[in-house]
Design an enzyme around this catalytic site. Structure first.
Site, PDB file in Angstrom:
ATOM      1  CG  ASP A   1       3.036   4.354  -3.922  1.00 11.87           C
ATOM      2  OD1 ASP A   1       2.103   3.537  -3.809  1.00 11.87           O
ATOM      3  OD2 ASP A   1       3.145   5.363  -3.213  1.00 11.87           O
TER       4      ASP A   1
ATOM      5  CG  HIS B   1      -2.016   0.965   1.280  1.00  9.97           C
ATOM      6  ND1 HIS B   1      -2.378   1.774   0.243  1.00  9.97           N
ATOM      7  CD2 HIS B   1      -2.848   1.299   2.309  1.00  9.97           C
ATOM      8  CE1 HIS B   1      -3.370   2.569   0.611  1.00  9.97           C
ATOM      9  NE2 HIS B   1      -3.677   2.311   1.859  1.00  9.97           N
TER      10      HIS B   1
ATOM     11  CG  HIS C   1      -4.289   0.992  -8.256  1.00  6.68           C
ATOM     12  ND1 HIS C   1      -5.625   0.962  -7.951  1.00  6.68           N
ATOM     13  CD2 HIS C   1      -3.712   1.861  -7.407  1.00  6.68           C
ATOM     14  CE1 HIS C   1      -5.847   1.807  -6.966  1.00  6.68           C
ATOM     15  NE2 HIS C   1      -4.705   2.368  -6.603  1.00  6.68           N
TER      16      HIS C   1
HETATM   17  C1  SDX Z   1      -1.380   2.290  -3.336  1.00  3.09           C
HETATM   18  O1  SDX Z   1      -6.161   1.057  -3.214  1.00  3.09           O
HETATM   19  C2  SDX Z   1      -5.630   2.187  -3.444  1.00  3.09           C
HETATM   20  O2  SDX Z   1      -6.260   3.076  -3.936  1.00  3.09           O
HETATM   21  C3  SDX Z   1      -4.159   2.328  -3.042  1.00  3.09           C
HETATM   22  C4  SDX Z   1      -3.496   3.635  -3.412  1.00  3.09           C
HETATM   23  C5  SDX Z   1      -4.085   4.788  -2.652  1.00  3.09           C
HETATM   24  O3  SDX Z   1      -3.972   5.916  -3.137  1.00  3.09           O
HETATM   25  O4  SDX Z   1      -4.569   4.555  -1.509  1.00  3.09           O
HETATM   26  O5  SDX Z   1      -3.626   3.869  -4.798  1.00  3.09           O
HETATM   27  C6  SDX Z   1      -2.006   3.603  -3.044  1.00  3.09           C
HETATM   28  O6  SDX Z   1      -1.366   1.448  -2.485  1.00  3.09           O
HETATM   29  C7  SDX Z   1      -0.836   2.042  -4.722  1.00  3.09           C
HETATM   30  C8  SDX Z   1      -0.293   0.573  -4.899  1.00  3.09           C
HETATM   31  C9  SDX Z   1       1.111   0.530  -4.337  1.00  3.09           C
HETATM   32  N1  SDX Z   1       1.621  -0.834  -4.300  1.00  3.09           N
HETATM   33  C10 SDX Z   1       2.557  -1.291  -5.147  1.00  3.09           C
HETATM   34  O7  SDX Z   1       3.041  -0.624  -6.073  1.00  3.09           O
HETATM   35  C11 SDX Z   1       3.042  -2.700  -4.857  1.00  3.09           C
HETATM   36  C12 SDX Z   1       3.121  -3.483  -6.173  1.00  3.09           C
HETATM   37  N2  SDX Z   1       1.767  -3.642  -6.659  1.00  3.09           N
HETATM   38  C13 SDX Z   1       1.123  -4.934  -6.360  1.00  3.09           C
HETATM   39  O8  SDX Z   1       1.444  -5.474  -5.124  1.00  3.09           O
HETATM   40  C14 SDX Z   1      -0.346  -4.956  -6.750  1.00  3.09           C
HETATM   41  O9  SDX Z   1      -0.448  -4.450  -8.015  1.00  3.09           O
HETATM   42  C15 SDX Z   1      -1.374  -4.269  -5.858  1.00  3.09           C
HETATM   43  C16 SDX Z   1      -1.266  -4.698  -4.442  1.00  3.09           C
HETATM   44  C17 SDX Z   1      -1.215  -2.776  -5.944  1.00  3.09           C
HETATM   45  C18 SDX Z   1      -2.744  -4.654  -6.392  1.00  3.09           C
HETATM   46  O10 SDX Z   1      -2.847  -6.009  -6.247  1.00  3.09           O
HETATM   47  P1  SDX Z   1      -4.201  -6.819  -6.647  1.00  3.09           P
HETATM   48  O11 SDX Z   1      -5.247  -5.900  -7.154  1.00  3.09           O
HETATM   49  O12 SDX Z   1      -4.552  -7.697  -5.503  1.00  3.09           O
HETATM   50  O13 SDX Z   1      -3.745  -7.642  -7.883  1.00  3.09           O
HETATM   51  P2  SDX Z   1      -3.092  -9.060  -7.790  1.00  3.09           P
HETATM   52  O14 SDX Z   1      -2.040  -9.097  -6.730  1.00  3.09           O
HETATM   53  O15 SDX Z   1      -4.201 -10.057  -7.738  1.00  3.09           O
HETATM   54  O16 SDX Z   1      -2.322  -9.147  -9.208  1.00  3.09           O
HETATM   55  C19 SDX Z   1      -2.950  -9.659 -10.368  1.00  3.09           C
HETATM   56  C20 SDX Z   1      -1.804 -10.279 -11.183  1.00  3.09           C
HETATM   57  C21 SDX Z   1      -1.012 -11.340 -10.411  1.00  3.09           C
HETATM   58  O17 SDX Z   1      -0.434 -12.192 -11.382  1.00  3.09           O
HETATM   59  P3  SDX Z   1      -1.163 -13.651 -11.695  1.00  3.09           P
HETATM   60  O18 SDX Z   1      -1.370 -14.308 -10.343  1.00  3.09           O
HETATM   61  O19 SDX Z   1      -2.454 -13.258 -12.378  1.00  3.09           O
HETATM   62  O20 SDX Z   1      -0.197 -14.367 -12.580  1.00  3.09           O
HETATM   63  O21 SDX Z   1      -0.834  -9.250 -11.500  1.00  3.09           O
HETATM   64  C22 SDX Z   1       0.404  -9.580 -10.891  1.00  3.09           C
HETATM   65  C23 SDX Z   1       0.112 -10.561  -9.769  1.00  3.09           C
HETATM   66  O22 SDX Z   1       1.246 -11.373  -9.511  1.00  3.09           O
HETATM   67  N3  SDX Z   1       0.932  -8.296 -10.337  1.00  3.09           N
HETATM   68  C24 SDX Z   1       2.185  -7.908 -10.468  1.00  3.09           C
HETATM   69  C25 SDX Z   1       2.233  -6.648  -9.861  1.00  3.09           C
HETATM   70  N4  SDX Z   1       1.030  -6.322  -9.375  1.00  3.09           N
HETATM   71  C26 SDX Z   1       0.216  -7.359  -9.667  1.00  3.09           C
HETATM   72  N5  SDX Z   1       3.260  -8.506 -11.043  1.00  3.09           N
HETATM   73  C27 SDX Z   1       4.392  -7.803 -10.995  1.00  3.09           C
HETATM   74  N6  SDX Z   1       4.539  -6.568 -10.420  1.00  3.09           N
HETATM   75  C28 SDX Z   1       3.474  -5.976  -9.855  1.00  3.09           C
HETATM   76  N7  SDX Z   1       3.600  -4.762  -9.283  1.00  3.09           N
END
Ligand code: SDX
Length: 464
Positions: free
Chosen positions: A399, A302, A343
């Site tokens: 971020d 997050h 996201h």
């Molecule tokens: C913020 O919610 C908000 O609004 C948050 C925020 C706010 O203003 O409050 O916008 C702020 O938290 C932004 C996000 C910051 N976090 C990151 O940058 C961390 C990296 N991002 C991931 O951890 C992820 O994208 C999330 C946590 C942000 C979202 O995760 P989801 O929606 O649960 O998606 P998921 O984990 O189910 O991913 C779907 C697929 C998966 O692959 P498969 O299982 O389908 O093969 O996408 C892949 C994930 O492995 N994936 C990524 C990835 N993010 C998702 N693969 C590589 N790098 C990534 N960053």
């Protein structure tokens, strides 16, 4: 009696916004259908029975499913939705996001326009009150915030107890929680004047606590608030001032940080806002609830991602290592993530990331370019054309670039999420205020699917 001036500042809660009854605007209504046609007919193939449930705002009420039973004594159907992927927990009028189109609006105003034309305090008023303030309202709000920036001297003593290397988010979260012990009137959560009072206090004091945490970590004396400076100018002064009589604020950095606070101010029902609403639903005071929200934001998935992005860029080291890193992420089975990408809602470019990328150039003109920017831009270029990321609709989020600006401004990586928290305080409090006013809301208490052992008798240890 808390140490406050007698007149309680009041942020009027716009009466037209107090209620949350929404105009009937689901997709069906937009097609001119009548109320009676806005229903779902559910056929339970286990019994052959049919149930008609109303559709409102493109949702059905989960409680309407409870009448679907096989036997009369059944509990009835529930929905199973871990992490709330497809569950609306509330009605809100504060922030609108269209994840597919990459749209973000605070009370209907596009984030791009607010970033260009507004200020953080004006946005804080907008989020809370639903309308942009008049000049008089903004001046009064600014005056109240300016005069609540000081902290009780005992808070300084409390912060002295942290180790020199304490993570500033840990210091922020615990110090904000401790503030609840200084303001017992904050427990009167159903009094709008008290909610306004403590909202002003929290918006005012977050930068002071954050600055004290920073000065503690570098062993410098605390700098007290300078009420002649702007909200951000005062924050920079408390962070940077040394022996000079008055800190000289750089207007480019002052404006850049003000815009970053605007961009981080709210984001509808994100993880930390959900925590704020859930804790506050028990009628907890706003300091204790906000401490919980800060804890949720601390997580690397997050708000902690901005710090993780810098760690990732340093790990990559040079632009030549980018392809190998991307390969590791793609082959890592989700273990290794491209931090700052992806996201839950945005399946397009995060509009905040676009604004931040533009802001970077202005900051780097003052601070000098962050060498890690070249790696970040190359990482983005490769990821945006790679099928692994395109298929999963992974784009830069808020971020991805913010940390580069923070670092160029001299903030250490473990401080980035503290800056995120200062901005998000305005949104957390506006969402809390809206929740308290929402007649649909009560204490949050989800159900579960129990898959544990059936009832059984205790076995004495000698018989196990
Ligand atoms: C913020 O919610 C908000 O609004 C948050 C925020 C706010 O203003 O409050 O916008 C702020 O938290 C932004 C996000 C910051 N976090 C990151 O940058 C961390 C990296 N991002 C991931 O951890 C992820 O994208 C999330 C946590 C942000 C979202 O995760 P989801 O929606 O649960 O998606 P998921 O984990 O189910 O991913 C779907 C697929 C998966 O692959 P498969 O299982 O389908 O093969 O996408 C892949 C994930 O492995 N994936 C990524 C990835 N993010 C998702 N693969 C590589 N790098 C990534 N960053």
């Amino acid at each position: 009696m808390p140490f406050l001036r007698s007149r309680t500042p009041f942020l009027p809660w716009n009466p037209t916004l107090a209620g949350l009854e929404f105009p009937f605007h689901s997709s069906a209504a937009r097609k001119g259908k009548t109320m009676s046609e806005n229903t779902l007919t559910i056929r339970d193939n286990r019994t052959g029975k049919e149930y008609v449930v109303p559709v409102e705002n493109d949702t059905i009420k989960a409680m309407d499913l409870r009448k679907i039973k096989v036997n009369p004594e059944d509990f009835g159907l529930m929905t199973y939705d871990p992490a709330f992927l497809n569950t609306a927990s509330c009605k809100s009028k504060i922030t609108f996001i269209d994840g597919d189109k990459g749209i973000l609006e605070y009370r209907g105003y596009p984030i791009e326009q607010l970033a260009e034309k507004s200020s953080f305090l004006e946005v804080a008023w907008l989020l809370w009150n639903g309308e942009l303030p008049t000049k008089g309202e903004l001046d009064e709000f600014t005056r109240h915030v300016t005069h609540h920036t000081y902290l009780h001297e005992n808070i300084k003593k409390l912060m002295e107890g942290f180790r020199h290397d304490a993570h500033p988010m840990g210091m922020l979260q615990s110090t904000v929680g401790a503030l609840s012990t200084f303001y017992p009137s904050a427990k009167q959560v159903n009094d709008p004047r008290q909610r306004a009072h403590h909202t002003i206090r929290l918006i005012a004091k977050m930068p002071t606590i954050a600055a004290f945490a920073y000065r503690h970590s570098i062993g410098f004396p605390y700098v007290y608030p300078d009420n002649e400076l702007s909200y951000v100018g005062n924050f920079l002064s408390m962070l940077r001032k040394m022996s000079e009589p008055k800190y000289k604020v750089n207007p480019v950095l002052e404006r850049a940080l003000d815009v970053l606070f605007i961009l981080h101010a709210d984001h509808e029902q994100n993880c930390s806002t959900n925590a704020m609403r859930a804790i506050s639903s028990a009628q907890t005071d706003p300091y204790s609830s906000l401490s919980g929200a800060i804890s949720a934001l601390y997580g690397p998935l997050h708000g902690g991602a901005n710090e993780a992005v810098l760690t990732m860029l340093r790990e990559i080291g040079t632009i030549n290592n980018v392809p190998a890193f991307v390969k590791e992420v793609k082959e890592g089975q989700g273990e290794k993530k491209l931090m700052g990408f992806g996201h839950r809602v945005y399946k397009n470019y995060d509009p905040r990331a676009k604004v931040i990328k533009g802001l970077a150039d202005q900051v780097f003109e003052v601070t000098g370019k962050n060498p890690l920017l070249t790696i970040a831009v190359e990482l983005e270029r490769i990821a945006l054309q790679d099928d692994y990321f395109v298929k999963r609709k992974l784009y830069p989020n808020v971020d991805f670039y913010s940390g580069l600006i923070y670092e160029a401004m001299g903030f250490p990586p473990d401080y980035f999420t503290v800056l995120f928290a200062i901005g998000r305080t305005a949104g957390w409090l506006a969402q809390w205020h809206e929740m308290v006013n929402d007649p649909d809301q009560k204490i949050a208490r989800p159900r579960q699917v129990f898959l544990g052992p059936a009832r059984r008798d205790y076995v004495p240890v000698e018989k196990r």
